[in-house]
Design an enzyme around this catalytic site. Structure first.
Site, PDB file in Angstrom:
ATOM      1  N   SER A 125       0.844  -1.182   0.056  1.00 56.26           N
ATOM      2  CA  SER A 125      -0.129  -0.122  -0.177  1.00 56.26           C
ATOM      3  C   SER A 125       0.686   1.282  -0.212  1.00 56.26           C
ATOM      4  O   SER A 125       2.143   1.312   0.521  1.00 56.26           O
ATOM      5  CB  SER A 125      -0.821   0.040   1.320  1.00 56.26           C
ATOM      6  OG  SER A 125      -1.458   1.120   1.604  1.00 56.26           O
ATOM      7  N   TYR A 149      -1.834  -1.059  11.009  1.00 58.46           N
ATOM      8  CA  TYR A 149      -2.091  -1.575   9.714  1.00 58.46           C
ATOM      9  C   TYR A 149      -0.967  -1.216   8.819  1.00 58.46           C
ATOM     10  O   TYR A 149      -0.576  -2.219   7.731  1.00 58.46           O
ATOM     11  CB  TYR A 149      -3.441  -0.995   8.910  1.00 58.46           C
ATOM     12  CG  TYR A 149      -3.584  -1.291   7.582  1.00 58.46           C
ATOM     13  CD1 TYR A 149      -3.742  -2.560   7.260  1.00 58.46           C
ATOM     14  CD2 TYR A 149      -3.454  -0.398   6.687  1.00 58.46           C
ATOM     15  CE1 TYR A 149      -3.846  -2.670   5.747  1.00 58.46           C
ATOM     16  CE2 TYR A 149      -3.575  -0.686   5.147  1.00 58.46           C
ATOM     17  CZ  TYR A 149      -3.648  -1.708   4.660  1.00 58.46           C
ATOM     18  OH  TYR A 149      -3.742  -2.003   3.450  1.00 58.46           O
ATOM     19  N   LYS A 153       1.760  -4.092   6.667  1.00 54.77           N
ATOM     20  CA  LYS A 153       2.347  -3.857   5.387  1.00 54.77           C
ATOM     21  C   LYS A 153       3.714  -3.800   5.331  1.00 54.77           C
ATOM     22  O   LYS A 153       4.461  -4.476   4.348  1.00 54.77           O
ATOM     23  CB  LYS A 153       1.803  -2.782   4.520  1.00 54.77           C
ATOM     24  CG  LYS A 153       0.140  -2.853   4.347  1.00 54.77           C
ATOM     25  CD  LYS A 153       0.150  -3.953   3.385  1.00 54.77           C
ATOM     26  CE  LYS A 153      -1.634  -4.551   3.398  1.00 54.77           C
ATOM     27  NZ  LYS A 153      -1.693  -5.814   2.862  1.00 54.77           N
TER      28      LYS A 153
HETATM   29  P1  NAD Z   1     -10.882  -7.060   1.396  1.00 60.53           P
HETATM   30  O1  NAD Z   1     -11.015  -6.998   2.642  1.00 60.53           O
HETATM   31  O2  NAD Z   1     -12.154  -6.744   0.359  1.00 60.53           O
HETATM   32  O3  NAD Z   1     -10.331  -8.507   0.897  1.00 60.53           O
HETATM   33  C1  NAD Z   1      -9.413  -9.230   1.888  1.00 60.53           C
HETATM   34  C2  NAD Z   1      -9.957 -10.830   1.687  1.00 60.53           C
HETATM   35  O4  NAD Z   1      -9.099 -11.474   2.400  1.00 60.53           O
HETATM   36  C3  NAD Z   1     -11.228 -10.745   2.142  1.00 60.53           C
HETATM   37  O5  NAD Z   1     -12.192 -11.588   1.400  1.00 60.53           O
HETATM   38  C4  NAD Z   1     -11.048 -11.654   3.640  1.00 60.53           C
HETATM   39  O6  NAD Z   1     -12.305 -12.404   3.786  1.00 60.53           O
HETATM   40  C5  NAD Z   1      -9.878 -12.339   3.231  1.00 60.53           C
HETATM   41  N1  NAD Z   1      -9.115 -12.696   4.472  1.00 60.53           N
HETATM   42  C6  NAD Z   1      -8.537 -11.755   5.453  1.00 60.53           C
HETATM   43  N2  NAD Z   1      -7.893 -12.452   6.343  1.00 60.53           N
HETATM   44  C7  NAD Z   1      -7.790 -13.771   5.928  1.00 60.53           C
HETATM   45  C8  NAD Z   1      -7.355 -15.010   6.390  1.00 60.53           C
HETATM   46  N3  NAD Z   1      -6.488 -15.127   7.425  1.00 60.53           N
HETATM   47  N4  NAD Z   1      -7.279 -16.090   5.889  1.00 60.53           N
HETATM   48  C9  NAD Z   1      -8.120 -16.331   4.553  1.00 60.53           C
HETATM   49  N5  NAD Z   1      -8.659 -15.147   4.045  1.00 60.53           N
HETATM   50  C10 NAD Z   1      -8.849 -13.835   4.701  1.00 60.53           C
HETATM   51  O7  NAD Z   1      -9.716  -6.112   1.117  1.00 60.53           O
HETATM   52  P2  NAD Z   1      -9.189  -5.634  -0.441  1.00 60.53           P
HETATM   53  O8  NAD Z   1      -9.600  -3.936  -0.649  1.00 60.53           O
HETATM   54  O9  NAD Z   1      -9.499  -6.330  -1.601  1.00 60.53           O
HETATM   55  O10 NAD Z   1      -7.629  -5.688  -0.267  1.00 60.53           O
HETATM   56  C11 NAD Z   1      -6.925  -6.530  -0.633  1.00 60.53           C
HETATM   57  C12 NAD Z   1      -5.383  -6.286   0.107  1.00 60.53           C
HETATM   58  O11 NAD Z   1      -4.897  -5.061  -0.486  1.00 60.53           O
HETATM   59  C13 NAD Z   1      -5.350  -6.468   1.574  1.00 60.53           C
HETATM   60  O12 NAD Z   1      -4.158  -7.010   1.781  1.00 60.53           O
HETATM   61  C14 NAD Z   1      -5.179  -4.631   1.551  1.00 60.53           C
HETATM   62  O13 NAD Z   1      -4.581  -4.557   2.823  1.00 60.53           O
HETATM   63  C15 NAD Z   1      -4.500  -4.421   0.625  1.00 60.53           C
HETATM   64  N6  NAD Z   1      -4.649  -3.233   0.189  1.00 60.53           N
HETATM   65  C16 NAD Z   1      -5.919  -2.543  -0.118  1.00 60.53           C
HETATM   66  C17 NAD Z   1      -6.267  -1.158  -0.554  1.00 60.53           C
HETATM   67  C18 NAD Z   1      -7.719  -0.611  -0.472  1.00 60.53           C
HETATM   68  O14 NAD Z   1      -7.938   0.490  -0.445  1.00 60.53           O
HETATM   69  N7  NAD Z   1      -8.704  -1.280  -0.576  1.00 60.53           N
HETATM   70  C19 NAD Z   1      -5.200  -0.312  -0.545  1.00 60.53           C
HETATM   71  C20 NAD Z   1      -3.975  -0.649  -0.388  1.00 60.53           C
HETATM   72  C21 NAD Z   1      -3.592  -2.169   0.148  1.00 60.53           C
END
Ligand code: NAD
Ligand code: UDP
Length: 336
Positions: A125, A149, A153
């Site tokens: 991120s 958080y 990362k």
């Molecule tokens: P999201 O919460 O929609 O998706 C994450 C998925 O991981 C969910 O479906 C959740 O059920 C699953 N999950 C969490 N912990 C788990 C575990 N221990 N075992 C199995 N499944 C698990 O989030 P997103 O927006 O799709 O983000 C995906 C990744 O990208 C994350 O790592 C997030 O930190 C990173 N990210 C997201 C953003 C954003 O703005 N959306 C920005 C930067 C980074």
């Protein structure tokens, strides 16, 4: 190629599953549904006409992950999305965040070594960058996260870097996302946070469908063109494609080693730009009030997207209007 998506039913993972499947890859999804719904699996099938193999497991459960690899010995690479992502919650529950976001990575690396799977793409991120950097952010800008958080990362990045250093036959790609918004054009996939959203676009969408009264704009005295905060919003469909391009670069080049890429458009939009575009595209639906600054927010944050363009051949294509339109479309389809 067969690709494992941890967290593949989430917002970004589900769009990436679609993109990979449409390019002819086989997708295995592992998700514990902690922040997603099983219905997403069927939506992926409706869009692609193909089925992803699904394991409802927790990546922190080493035995379950081992079994998944035992049953899928031909996994070429892993895209590791699984993790918790809410900044405020991470401040309130740091151990929960460190445990989930770090143990999942340890487990993956252990099992990947056991089954000789040597390619991993990690969801990082823009929050790993120090707030003191000058914009636009290049990949070599100073690092320094300011909440649990963000630190998960950053720690994951260090873990993966150290791991790859002593295992040079592994390929590790860190993708630093800026602000992903938007939804799939089918209206079937999108972002559907539980409770009151923290992030701007999900909040705007809930105001637009009448679930919330108005948007609070957190501060209009930032050092930006109109005083409201500036961010680099990228359409999730563009973002998803960058994951496929990362995997395909590894397939094509054989070994790429350790790589870090920003995924943004390079253009900063203010909160008022977003609200005005949303209202112009979708009808005058969003009222707002100026409220106090949100602690921890910075004036502006946007990427230099050059490296991803040069090395991955990735360039975000979708416009702000498309981001606003598709976000609202999905919200309307999923009105509670
Ligand atoms: P999201 O919460 O929609 O998706 C994450 C998925 O991981 C969910 O479906 C959740 O059920 C699953 N999950 C969490 N912990 C788990 C575990 N221990 N075992 C199995 N499944 C698990 O989030 P997103 O927006 O799709 O983000 C995906 C990744 O990208 C994350 O790592 C997030 O930190 C990173 N990210 C997201 C953003 C954003 O703005 N959306 C920005 C930067 C980074
Ligand atoms: N923002 C806002 N009202 C909200 C949510 C966010 O004014 O209800 C602003 C926030 O201050 C920031 C921008 O919108 O300037 C993007 O915030 P978001 O939480 O979506 O992303 P991040 O701060 O993580 O980049």
């Amino acid at each position: 190629m067969k690709i494992l998506l941890t967290g593949g039913l989430g917002f970004i993972g589900s769009h990436t599953a679609v993109d990979l499947m449409e390019r002819g890859h086989d997708v295995v999804i592992a998700d514990n549904l902690s922040n997603s719904k099983i219905e997403v699996l069927d939506k992926i099938k409706q869009i692609t006409g193909k089925e992803a193999k699904f394991y409802q497991i927790d990546i922190c459960d080493l035995d379950a992950l081992d079994k998944l690899f035992e049953e899928n010995k031909d996994i070429f690479g892993v895209i590791h999305f699984a993790g918790y992502k809410a900044v405020g919650e991470s401040v309130a529950k740091p151990l929960m965040y460190y445990e989930n976001n770090l143990i999942s990575t340890f487990n993956l690396l252990k099992v990947m070594q056991k089954y000789n799977c040597k390619n991993i793409v990690f969801s990082s991120s823009a929050t790993v960058y120090s707030p003191k950097n000058v914009m636009p952010l290049t990949e070599d800008a100073d690092l320094g996260a300011s909440n649990p958080y963000g630190r998960t990362k950053l720690f994951n990045e260090h873990i993966l870097r150290d791991f790859q250093f002593v295992n040079p036959d592994y390929d590790v790609v860190l993708l630093r996302y800026f602000n992903p918004i938007g939804a799939h054009e089918s209206g079937l996939l999108g972002e559907d946070p539980n409770g009151i959203p923290n992030n701007l676009m999900p909040y705007i969408c809930k105001v637009a469908v009448g679930e919330l009264d108005h948007l609070n704009i957190f501060g209009n005295d930032y050092k930006t063109k109109d005083g409201t905060g500036v961010r680099d919003y990228i359409h999730v469909v563009d973002l998803a494609r960058a994951h496929s391009l990362s995997i395909e670069k590894i397939i094509r080049e054989g070994r790429i080693g350790f790589k870090v890429y920003n995924l943004g458009t390079g253009t900063g939009y203010s909160v008022l730009d977003i609200v005005n575009a949303f209202n112009r595209v979708n009808g005058d639906l969003v009222k707002y009030e100026i409220a106090a600054r949100r602690p921890g927010d910075i004036d502006e944050c946007y990427a230099s997207p050059k490296l991803a363009e040069e090395e991955l051949g990735f360039k975000a294509e979708k416009t702000l209007d498309e981001m606003c339109k598709s976000s609202y479309q999905y919200q309307k389809n999923n009105k509670k």
